[in-house]
Design an enzyme around this catalytic site. Structure first.
Site: not given
Length: 583
Positions: A2, A50
């Site tokens: 991120c 993810i």
């Protein structure tokens, strides 16, 4: 994987300005974004999903009480184990994300939680009750965390571009070190006033003060006393466990496959645990540099879902603008990662495993073998060394003048000599040596006894951390791709660094311990092939298209005549584009 950003100030923060800076990180997390607004405290996050792809993994994330707020970038591979321990202590979880595990782990253990994390991470946790901010970064520096601080404000972000407005301009000492190393070593950045938060550290920010603590560093002692065969068996077990951990994902995952030992070993082991594994390779029309033959051996043996991505000089030229637009400080590496990451994302992957770290811990680089020769040369009469360095072939011997262990490393890894840097920057040569002295203060290896381990320390901390890992993050994230590095698994690294250097060398086979650990999985063509760096045919393409680049005519001529290596020409081109605003 991120993008994170945050700011604490003594007055209300401009929300619109903060949102603009958060938007500059959107490529790092195109799946979701969010902001915590505490007026004088803002935290922001962009998400690449993810683990736990649901909205339950949304950030910034608060604990059940709402007192603690976290923004996190990375992956924690032992989060399920930690989660179970916390559940036994009564903690409840609303998600299956590693973010919530870190948050509750911090509430339970305080800063001790960082010592329990096995993974790659950079995160910040804000305590609303005492207005204290906690920050931490993984030991290897896989995940970046930059910051700015003055008497009124503290700000942090995953990329410099989200902080660049705080800078006063280019740091000239950082420029010297870029020309020396090909990258800018942390905690410096190319910009004044913006720093990289140190790897293996945590910190508290409160009352306008940042207090930083080192919680973990690489250690080369105590040395392992087991037999060679026992060591190989231990490494084999640790490798398998690491790769199993790194394969955990709720999103599509694959491996980079260059055809070298490191990437082939990762692919072979990953194929034991994942059916129809995805693999990606770069191939070239220049057959003498293409590793397609070795890639195909691994692909055919393990029947992977393979993608070949052809890179030629036309694509190279057309991609330079996009490449330079991706980075926020100059690097001579990364174009290969930029291309293979682009290929991975286009093939539908969100996560890939990379072989970064293999050469550093198993002693695969030429720098390990050159160190002894350089140490011998350093004992020669200075007049003789001065005569030798007049030759173009030996001019880097000037770096033997450095009065510390860097003298046995920089002649191999260095880019330009101090004399050349002084000429390029139009400064006195003494200023270059003063900057190199500061580099030694930042990366002092005097605590390491063995010279081979000293070179490993430099490769891990100077080269891998500041160039390979940073480029993997920048150019992977430019394509919204998470790059994982199984060779840097904490348990594996801790073990391998304590192996006696004598066990790591073999006259016929490079990285012999790794080769023996995977010899049942890979054929001799892979195990015993000479090392070939994961690079592109720059020399061919540069020479063919040199007139298309805005480079000093004298430098062009020296390159065309074979006096300058392509990497040095590329470094000057990258730096020039960066200083002109190409970033």
């Amino acid at each position: 994987m991120c993008g994170i950003i945050g700011q604490i100030a003594d007055t209300n923060i401009n929300r619109e300005d903060f949102e603009h800076r958060l938007a500059s990180l959107q490529h790092r997390g195109p799946d979701d974004s969010g902001i915590y607004d505490g007026h004088q405290v803002l935290l922001g996050h962009t998400r690449l999903s993810i683990l736990d792809l649901s909205h339950n993994g949304h950030q910034p994330m608060a604990d059940e009480s709402g007192q603690y707020i976290i923004v996190f970038n990375g992956e924690i591979y032992n989060f399920n184990h930690l989660k179970t321990k916390l559940q036994q202590k009564g903690y409840r979880f609303r998600s299956n994300s590693d973010t919530e595990v870190i948050l509750n782990g911090y509430i339970e253990y305080g800063d001790e939680i960082v010592r329990q994390l096995n993974g790659m991470f950079a995160f910040a946790i804000y305590n609303k009750s005492d207005r204290k901010l906690f920050l931490a970064r993984d030991r290897s520096g896989i995940k970046p965390l930059y910051y700015f601080q003055d008497s009124h404000c503290f700000a942090f972000a995953s990329e410099i571009k989200a902080l660049k407005s705080f800078s006063d301009g280019i740091d000239q000492e950082a420029k010297v070190l870029f020309l020396l190393l090909g990258s800018v070593p942390e905690p410096m950045t190319i910009y004044e006033n913006i720093h990289m938060f140190p790897a293996g550290h945590y910190a508290y920010f409160a009352d306008a003060t940042l207090k930083t603590t080192c919680y973990n560093t690489y250690s080369y002692t105590p040395k392992i006393t087991k037999s060679y065969d026992e060591i190989v068996k231990d490494v084999q077990i640790l490798l398998h466990k690491s790769i199993q951990r790194h394969l955990v994902s709720d999103a599509p995952i694959g491996t980079f496959l260059s055809g070298g030992l490191d990437s082939s070993a990762i692919t072979a082991i990953a194929a034991q645990y994942k059916e129809r594994l995805h693999t990606l390779s770069l191939v070239f029309n220049e057959k003498d540099l293409s590793e397609a033959y070795y890639q195909d051996i691994v692909v055919d043996r393990y029947r992977t879902e393979h993608t070949k991505y052809l890179i030629d000089d036309t694509l190279f030229l057309s991609s330079i603008d996009a490449f330079t637009a991706s980075f926020d400080q100059p690097s001579i590496d990364g174009l290969n990662t930029f291309f293979v990451s682009k290929a991975a994302r286009e093939s539908g992957l969100k996560t890939v495993l990379s072989g970064i770290g293999g050469d550093e811990i198993f002693y695969g680089y030429g720098s390990f073998r050159n160190a002894g020769k350089l140490k011998m040369l350093s004992r020669m009469p200075k007049l003789l060394v001065s005569l030798l360095q007049q030759s173009r072939k030996y001019k880097k011997l000037e770096l033997l003048q450095i009065d510390n262990a860097l003298s046995c490393y920089l002649p191999t890894r260095g880019l330009f000599t101090p004399t050349e840097i002084a000429k390029l920057m139009e400064i006195d040569r003494s200023m270059v040596y003063q900057t190199i002295s500061k580099l030694w203060e930042m990366y002092n290896s005097a605590h390491i006894d063995k010279s081979d381990d000293t070179i490993s320390f430099f490769e891990l901390n100077l080269y891998m951390k500041n160039q390979l890992l940073r480029d993997a993050d920048v150019f992977g994230m430019a394509n919204s791709l998470e790059i994982r590095v199984p060779f840097l698994d904490k348990a594996l690294v801790d073990y391998v660094l304590c192996i006696e250097p004598k066990h790591k060398y073999d006259r016929k086979t490079n990285k012999i311990i790794l080769a023996d650990a995977v010899k049942e999985l890979l054929p001799p063509e892979i195990l015993h092939r000479p090392k070939m760096g994961f690079t592109l045919p720059f020399a061919y393409w540069f020479r063919k298209h040199i007139d298309t680049f805005d480079i000093d005519p004298h430098i062009k001529k020296r390159f065309a005549n074979g006096v300058l290596h392509w990497s040095r020409v590329w470094a000057l081109l990258v730096l020039k584009r960066f200083e002109k605003g190409g970033q």
